[in-house]
Enzyme design. Sequence first.
Site, PDB file in Angstrom:
ATOM      1  N   ARG A 104       0.823  -1.214   0.000  1.00  0.00           N
ATOM      2  CA  ARG A 104       0.000   0.000   0.000  1.00  0.00           C
ATOM      3  C   ARG A 104       0.854   1.259   0.000  1.00  0.00           C
ATOM      4  O   ARG A 104       0.490   2.256  -0.626  1.00  0.00           O
ATOM      5  CB  ARG A 104      -0.957  -0.023   1.178  1.00  0.00           C
ATOM      6  CG  ARG A 104      -2.035  -1.085   1.025  1.00  0.00           C
ATOM      7  CD  ARG A 104      -2.881  -1.206   2.255  1.00  0.00           C
ATOM      8  NE  ARG A 104      -3.976  -2.137   2.081  1.00  0.00           N
ATOM      9  CZ  ARG A 104      -4.492  -2.847   3.067  1.00  0.00           C
ATOM     10  NH1 ARG A 104      -4.022  -2.724   4.308  1.00  0.00           N
ATOM     11  NH2 ARG A 104      -5.493  -3.674   2.834  1.00  0.00           N
ATOM     12  N   HIS A 117      -6.462  -6.977  -0.033  1.00  0.00           N
ATOM     13  CA  HIS A 117      -7.120  -7.414   1.206  1.00  0.00           C
ATOM     14  C   HIS A 117      -6.309  -8.582   1.741  1.00  0.00           C
ATOM     15  O   HIS A 117      -5.837  -9.422   0.979  1.00  0.00           O
ATOM     16  CB  HIS A 117      -8.552  -7.889   0.925  1.00  0.00           C
ATOM     17  CG  HIS A 117      -9.143  -8.676   2.060  1.00  0.00           C
ATOM     18  ND1 HIS A 117      -9.834  -8.088   3.081  1.00  0.00           N
ATOM     19  CD2 HIS A 117      -9.098 -10.015   2.344  1.00  0.00           C
ATOM     20  CE1 HIS A 117     -10.209  -9.024   3.948  1.00  0.00           C
ATOM     21  NE2 HIS A 117      -9.780 -10.201   3.518  1.00  0.00           N
TER      22      HIS A 117
END
Length: 139
Positions: A104, A117
């Site tokens: 991320r 996820h």
Amino acid sequence: MAIERTLSILKPDAVKNNITGSINSYIEKSGLKIIAQRKMLLTKKQAELFYEIHKDRPFFGELVEFMTSGSVIVQVLIGENAVSKYRQIMGATDPKQADKGTIRGDFANDISENRVHGSDSLENAHREIAFFFAECELV
């Protein structure tokens, strides 16, 4: 050290932006192995069931809409302490707070489209893996 399995989903923004290979490199460099993988388009019902834990949260509708907006890649990862290791390489949920060198931190810009996820506990990993894969597919 426990050998664990965890679920990874490469979200529609990762697939659309063609960064799935780069994300897989982060996974493999961490020592985790991808033992099952499937590209699919989630239905609204599947997304609602998968994220049912968030059904009363204000972002639930937006999350379901996003997760059904394009193809995802669901994966089962295995390795030592796979759940915590994958959460570490994913980085903070909000990319603005994620360290550089994490998925991320390096690839995402927005909390609602944060590329990946990962299961947040071993218990949820078992449930999430069973949602997408039969045990006989995990080799």
